[in-house]
Scaffold this motif. Structure first.
Motif, short mmCIF file in Angstrom:
data_model
loop_
_atom_site.label_atom_id
_atom_site.label_comp_id
_atom_site.label_asym_id
_atom_site.label_seq_id
_atom_site.Cartn_x
_atom_site.Cartn_y
_atom_site.Cartn_z
N GLY A 1 2.22 1.02 1.20
CA GLY A 1 3.03 0.14 2.04
C GLY A 1 3.70 -0.93 1.20
N HIS A 2 3.87 -2.11 1.80
CA HIS A 2 4.48 -3.24 1.08
C HIS A 2 4.30 -4.52 1.87
N TRP A 3 4.39 -5.63 1.16
CA TRP A 3 4.41 -6.97 1.74
C TRP A 3 5.81 -7.56 1.59
N GLY A 4 6.13 -8.58 2.40
CA GLY A 4 7.36 -9.34 2.25
C GLY A 4 7.05 -10.82 2.32
N ALA A 5 7.69 -11.62 1.46
CA ALA A 5 7.36 -13.04 1.33
C ALA A 5 7.61 -13.84 2.60
N THR A 6 8.48 -13.37 3.48
CA THR A 6 8.75 -14.09 4.72
C THR A 6 7.62 -13.95 5.73
N GLY A 7 6.61 -13.13 5.42
CA GLY A 7 5.50 -12.92 6.33
C GLY A 7 5.57 -11.58 7.02
N THR A 8 5.82 -10.53 6.25
CA THR A 8 5.95 -9.18 6.80
C THR A 8 5.03 -8.23 6.04
N LEU A 9 4.67 -7.15 6.72
CA LEU A 9 3.74 -6.18 6.15
C LEU A 9 3.90 -4.85 6.86
N PHE A 10 3.90 -3.76 6.11
CA PHE A 10 3.68 -2.47 6.74
C PHE A 10 2.82 -1.59 5.84
N TRP A 11 1.99 -0.78 6.49
CA TRP A 11 1.21 0.20 5.75
C TRP A 11 1.22 1.53 6.49
N LEU A 12 1.07 2.61 5.70
CA LEU A 12 1.12 3.96 6.24
C LEU A 12 -0.07 4.75 5.69
N ASP B 1 12.10 -7.44 21.88
CA ASP B 1 11.89 -6.30 20.97
C ASP B 1 13.13 -5.92 20.19
N GLN B 2 14.25 -6.60 20.44
CA GLN B 2 15.47 -6.38 19.66
C GLN B 2 15.72 -7.51 18.66
N SER B 3 14.81 -8.46 18.57
CA SER B 3 14.97 -9.57 17.63
C SER B 3 14.79 -9.09 16.20
N ARG B 4 15.75 -9.45 15.37
CA ARG B 4 15.67 -9.08 13.96
C ARG B 4 14.83 -10.08 13.18
N PHE B 5 14.13 -9.57 12.19
CA PHE B 5 13.39 -10.39 11.23
C PHE B 5 13.96 -10.13 9.85
N LEU B 6 13.98 -11.18 9.03
CA LEU B 6 14.25 -10.99 7.61
C LEU B 6 12.99 -10.41 6.99
N ILE B 7 13.02 -9.13 6.61
CA ILE B 7 11.79 -8.45 6.22
C ILE B 7 11.48 -8.58 4.73
N ALA B 8 12.31 -9.29 3.99
CA ALA B 8 12.07 -9.61 2.58
C ALA B 8 11.77 -8.32 1.78
N SER B 9 10.66 -8.28 1.06
CA SER B 9 10.44 -7.18 0.11
C SER B 9 10.06 -5.86 0.75
N LEU B 10 9.94 -5.78 2.06
CA LEU B 10 9.87 -4.47 2.70
C LEU B 10 11.18 -3.71 2.44
N THR B 11 12.19 -4.46 1.99
CA THR B 11 13.46 -3.87 1.57
C THR B 11 13.27 -2.90 0.40
N LYS B 12 12.38 -3.24 -0.53
CA LYS B 12 12.27 -2.48 -1.78
C LYS B 12 11.98 -0.99 -1.55
N PRO B 13 10.99 -0.62 -0.72
CA PRO B 13 10.79 0.82 -0.52
C PRO B 13 11.99 1.52 0.11
N MET B 14 12.76 0.80 0.94
CA MET B 14 13.95 1.40 1.55
C MET B 14 15.01 1.67 0.50
N VAL B 15 15.25 0.70 -0.38
CA VAL B 15 16.22 0.90 -1.46
C VAL B 15 15.74 2.01 -2.40
N ALA B 16 14.44 2.03 -2.67
CA ALA B 16 13.89 3.07 -3.54
C ALA B 16 14.12 4.46 -2.96
N MET B 17 13.89 4.60 -1.65
CA MET B 17 14.07 5.92 -1.04
C MET B 17 15.55 6.33 -1.05
#
Length: 381
Positions: free
Chosen positions: A335-346, A72-88
């Motif tokens: 939410g957002h998608w990431g090209a490396t295979g990531t997704l989150f929705w709220l 549960d401490q393994s990091r993933f490259l979250i790709a474009s899930l980055t964009k909402p974080m930078v936006a905020m």
């Protein structure tokens, strides 16, 4: 109820979170099968509702060719899930009166100039209405040369526009590239340092970084993503290269865990609160950032505004698109998608969030994360 406090999310059992235990068991079994069949090398899941979570559930292995399991401490490259974080992070500066969203980018980043670019504002960037391209024509060459962000910015300044700004919406990673120097020129700090200090650290995202630095350079607890076909023989710049892990691309360079990303989601669902109960964002900022802002632009075609909505760095759910977040989600889900295979929705109406981090990149077919998302949304009672 056996509750374990984890930062400002409480870890408890599935029933207390609001999940049907049999359906939730089926979700975890399906996730296990996805990794055992090698459809996805590694997968991390975390759900939350009203501040309660079952914690992070992890499946699969750290490396493509190895057998060591992730944790549960393994990091993933979250790709474009980055964009909402930078936006905020950018919206923090707007809240503090250090910029306005209708400011021209060229007034903050003087090197961003060229035909038809002077009219592009920060709001155009945040809503993908700038007319800039997603990737540059010489993207491969820039990465192969291990180019810094400044080179991507200068190339974006000279590249042709896809359409006049404010007249359509099209995904544009190179617009988000410009937000790096915007943040730096406003704050006098490296953009990654500002985001780390003002967002990640405040939210207790201890395993999150926009580009690895210092001791993190030796971190071996990273889920290795499979690389797409065009990166297979590009060890010097592909997603698993030292260059890309340290680059900190504002459009897709964050490495994080499902737990940390869930922390970020919790801040959004509480309309800006931190784990200590302080107000990081004004609720009005969250509401504006996560609603469809394309209605603010009168020249955007009506079908685009109605069916392909964007907030400030956040994507609305697109139900008729293969990249929808799920088939049974409400109209206010973002939410957002990431090209490396990531997704989150709220879902602000039910105060629910799902984080899915995987190491299997998307192709042109429907991602296996969509059926999994469907199973999870259907498991809530």
């Amino acid at each position: 109820m056996n509750v374990e406090t984890s930062r400002f999310l409480e870890k408890t059992d599935a029933v207390s979170v609001g999940l049907d235990p049999k359906k939730w068991a089926n979700v975890l079994e399906a996730a296990e099968q996805l990794t055992q069949s090698d459809k996805i090398p590694a997968l991390a899941i975390q759900v939350q509702r009203r501040g309660l979570t079952t914690g992070s559930h992890v499946f699969g292995r750290k490396t493509i060719s190895g057998t060591e399991p992730i944790d549960d401490q393994s990091r993933f490259l979250i790709a474009s899930l980055t964009k909402p974080m930078v936006a905020m992070a950018l919206l923090l500066l707007a809240e503090r009166g250090q910029l306005a969203l209708n400011q021209r980018v060229s007034d903050i980043v003087p090197e961003f100039k060229g035909a038809n670019k002077r009219q592009i504002t920060l709001k155009h960037i945040l809503t993908h209405t700038s007319g800039l391209p997603d990737m540059l024509p010489n993207n491969r060459e820039l990465r192969a040369a291990n180019s810094p962000l400044s080179k991507f910015v200068s190339e974006t300044s000279s590249t042709e526009m896809v359409f006049p700004c404010g007249q359509n919406a099209q995904y544009q990673s190179m617009g988000f590239a410009l937000l790096g120097p915007v943040i730096e020129n406003i704050t006098g700090m490296p953009y990654a340092s500002f985001i780390q200090q003002e967002l990640f650290d405040v939210l207790g995202m201890t395993r999150t970084a926009l580009g690895l630095r210092g001791e993190d350079l030796n971190d071996e607890n990273i889920a290795e993503p499979r690389v797409p076909h065009d990166q297979v023989h590009e060890e010097g710049w592909n997603w698993n290269s030292r260059y890309w892990r340290t680059f900190g691309a504002p459009w897709g360079g964050v490495l994080s865990t499902s737990q940390d990303v869930s922390q970020f989601c919790r801040c959004m669902l509480t309309l800006g609160q931190t784990q200590s109960g302080e107000q990081l964002f004004n609720p009005c900022t969250i509401e504006n950032a996560t609603s469809n802002r394309l209605h603010d632009f009168p020249d955007i075609p009506e079908p685009v505004r109605r069916t392909r909505g964007w907030g400030y760095g956040w994507r609305m759910n697109w139900p008729d698109h293969r990249g929808s977040f799920g088939d049974f989600l409400g109209s206010k889900v973002y939410g957002h998608w990431g090209a490396t295979g990531t997704l989150f929705w709220l879902d602000p109406e039910t105060e629910t969030a799902l984080v899915l981090l995987s190491s299997q990149p998307y192709d042109r077919s429907v991602s296996p994360l969509v059926p999994l998302s469907n199973m999870i949304s259907a498991a809530f009672v």
